[in-house]
Design a protein around this motif. Structure first.
Motif, short mmCIF file in Angstrom:
data_model
loop_
_atom_site.label_atom_id
_atom_site.label_comp_id
_atom_site.label_asym_id
_atom_site.label_seq_id
_atom_site.Cartn_x
_atom_site.Cartn_y
_atom_site.Cartn_z
N MET A 1 0.63 -1.24 0.04
CA MET A 1 0.17 0.12 -0.36
C MET A 1 1.16 1.00 0.11
O MET A 1 2.38 1.36 0.53
CB MET A 1 -0.77 -0.11 1.16
CG MET A 1 -2.08 1.53 1.12
SD MET A 1 -2.68 1.23 2.91
CE MET A 1 -3.97 -0.53 2.40
N VAL A 2 0.70 2.42 -1.16
CA VAL A 2 1.18 3.62 -1.05
C VAL A 2 1.14 4.16 0.26
O VAL A 2 -0.34 4.99 0.29
CB VAL A 2 1.11 4.54 -2.26
CG1 VAL A 2 1.66 5.42 -2.48
CG2 VAL A 2 1.92 3.27 -3.65
N THR A 3 2.53 4.87 0.76
CA THR A 3 2.02 5.67 1.99
C THR A 3 2.62 6.96 1.83
O THR A 3 2.93 7.36 0.47
CB THR A 3 2.80 5.30 3.14
OG1 THR A 3 4.03 5.44 2.64
CG2 THR A 3 1.79 3.64 3.65
N ARG A 4 2.42 7.85 2.02
CA ARG A 4 2.32 9.26 2.81
C ARG A 4 3.54 9.47 2.48
O ARG A 4 4.06 11.00 1.90
CB ARG A 4 1.99 10.37 3.88
CG ARG A 4 1.50 12.15 3.91
CD ARG A 4 1.39 12.59 4.83
NE ARG A 4 1.69 12.27 6.20
CZ ARG A 4 1.21 12.70 7.05
NH1 ARG A 4 0.32 12.99 7.41
NH2 ARG A 4 1.79 12.01 8.51
N ASN A 5 4.72 8.24 3.28
CA ASN A 5 6.09 9.10 2.99
C ASN A 5 6.02 8.38 1.53
O ASN A 5 7.36 9.09 1.48
CB ASN A 5 6.82 7.96 4.32
CG ASN A 5 5.92 8.20 5.82
OD1 ASN A 5 6.03 9.25 5.99
ND2 ASN A 5 6.71 7.41 6.87
N ASP A 6 5.95 7.77 1.53
CA ASP A 6 5.97 7.58 0.08
C ASP A 6 5.71 8.09 -0.93
O ASP A 6 7.06 8.51 -1.98
CB ASP A 6 5.38 6.47 -0.96
CG ASP A 6 5.90 4.59 -0.26
OD1 ASP A 6 6.24 4.49 0.19
OD2 ASP A 6 4.94 4.53 0.07
N VAL A 7 4.53 9.06 -0.92
CA VAL A 7 5.59 10.54 -2.07
C VAL A 7 5.91 11.59 -1.59
O VAL A 7 6.66 12.22 -2.23
CB VAL A 7 3.62 10.92 -1.57
CG1 VAL A 7 3.49 12.50 -2.46
CG2 VAL A 7 2.14 10.02 -2.45
N ALA A 8 6.34 12.02 0.16
CA ALA A 8 6.85 12.46 0.49
C ALA A 8 8.18 12.54 -0.15
O ALA A 8 9.00 12.75 -0.82
CB ALA A 8 6.97 12.82 1.84
N LYS A 9 8.95 11.03 0.02
CA LYS A 9 10.54 11.15 -1.01
C LYS A 9 10.13 10.58 -2.81
O LYS A 9 11.46 12.06 -2.99
CB LYS A 9 10.38 9.60 -0.74
CG LYS A 9 11.85 8.81 -1.31
CD LYS A 9 12.14 7.08 -0.79
CE LYS A 9 13.40 6.82 -1.36
NZ LYS A 9 13.63 5.33 -0.64
N LEU A 10 9.08 10.57 -3.09
CA LEU A 10 9.35 10.85 -4.78
C LEU A 10 9.03 11.93 -5.06
O LEU A 10 9.62 12.99 -5.91
CB LEU A 10 7.81 10.60 -5.35
CG LEU A 10 7.82 9.78 -7.00
CD1 LEU A 10 9.26 9.74 -7.63
CD2 LEU A 10 6.65 9.75 -7.39
N ALA A 11 8.30 13.55 -4.17
CA ALA A 11 8.40 14.86 -4.30
C ALA A 11 9.55 15.26 -3.79
O ALA A 11 9.52 16.84 -4.37
CB ALA A 11 6.94 14.88 -3.94
N GLY A 12 9.93 14.68 -3.49
CA GLY A 12 10.98 15.29 -2.61
C GLY A 12 10.87 16.58 -0.92
O GLY A 12 11.48 17.53 -1.55
#
Length: 338
Positions: A1-12
């Motif tokens: 499951m994609v998490t908020r931390n995953d989004v933050a890492k990709l977005a920098g």
């Protein structure tokens, strides 16, 4: 499951910035960071946990709209009103739960109970009466009512029904009619009674006796049945004012079935300003109320109360406009020129 931390890492960015973008606050985010977060959300297919979000914010991002339509959801007023409510709610980030009370108090109460149990953030009620004990329970959410008497802690929007009834009747009097009947809905419905008050006032000022009045359902069939009774018993009215356009359209069909011509033998006017009124033959003269403007204002008022968590209830009365067509004897406008 994609998490908020995953989004933050990709977005920098930090997870907090992701939260600010998704929740549109509470802190501002630069446009470049916002676009990176949105791109990462799209690429990863991230879906926030709506339940957790609601618990944190103490908000469900839903509003309930309960409208009363005895025609089973087919009334032009019902459709235009609820669609405009949904459009404004969607633009403001809210989902809509919709219920049709169908002029049934028990059904309206069931919807009220259900929506409150689902923790809606606010309610828009169109022609839905609320018992005093239920109204007290509803103090915890903002409420906007349409076309109905309401407790002082609800906001209330309405059209000037009495003035509209007066305008329609006055116009028929100006065509020379002295015996003008009222094709009424149930008189315990506030707008119907107010429109009747305008009808009576115009006749009284003109020195004309009130024409026959009969009650029926707020529907095409109701208008047909009432008009058939009024037109088939004497002395026959030479004009009819109907409490809604659907009833007026039904009345025109009743006249045709009785061999009467509209407007030569009986003039007809309605109330609502439904789109269909322009397409009857002849076109229906009507009192046009700003249905979509009322719905938009109601939803904006509700969302504003939800998000500010403050502010006094308001009352706003909208004006109605006479639109003349062939059913009263006025020149018939062409829908398309040339």
């Amino acid at each position: 499951m994609v998490t908020r931390n995953d989004v933050a890492k990709l977005a920098g960015t930090s997870p907090a910035v992701v939260s600010y973008v998704i929740n549109n606050g509470p802190r501002p985010v630069s446009e470049s960071a916002r676009q990176r977060v949105l791109a990462a959300v799209a690429e990863l297919g991230y879906r926030p946990n709506a339940v957790a979000r609601s618990l944190r914010a103490r908000r469900s991002w839903t509003i309930g709209v309960i409208a009363s339509d005895s025609a089973g959801g087919t009334s032009p007023f019902f459709g235009q009103f609820t669609r405009a409510c949904e459009e404004v709610a969607w633009q403001r980030g809210y989902s809509v739960l919709l219920g049709n009370s169908a002029e049934d108090p028990a059904r309206a109460e069931s919807y009220l109970r259900s929506f409150l149990e689902r923790q809606v953030d606010g309610l828009v009620l169109m022609r839905v009466p609320v018992a005093a004990e239920r109204a007290e329970e509803m103090r915890r959410v903002p409420v906007v009512t349409i076309d109905h008497q309401a407790p002082p802690f609800f906001s209330r929007l309405a059209v000037d029904d009495e003035e509209g009834g007066y305008q329609a009747t006055r116009h028929l009097l100006e065509h020379g009619h002295r015996r003008i009947g009222y094709v009424a809905g149930p008189l315990d419905v506030t707008p119907v009674e107010l429109r009747a008050a305008g009808w009576r006032r115009a006749l009284r000022e003109a020195g004309a006796e009130p024409g026959p009045l009969a009650e029926g359902a707020l529907s095409l069939e109701g208008g047909y049945d009432v008009a058939y009774r009024l037109l088939s018993s004497g002395p026959r009215p030479t004009a009819l004012f109907a409490s809604i356009d659907d009833q007026a359209i039904g009345a025109m069909r009743a006249a045709a079935d009785l061999g009467l011509r509209v407007p030569q033998d009986v003039a007809v006017a309605g109330f609502d300003g439904a789109r269909e009124a322009a397409y009857t033959v002849p076109g229906l003269t009507t009192i046009s109320q700003p249905i979509e403007a009322i719905a938009r204002h109601a939803t904006e008022t509700l969302v504003g109360a939800i998000e500010s968590d403050a502010g006094d209830p308001l009352t706003k009365i909208f004006s109605a406009t006479l639109v003349t067509r062939g059913s009263c004897g006025c020149p018939e406008p062409r829908l398309r020129q040339g």
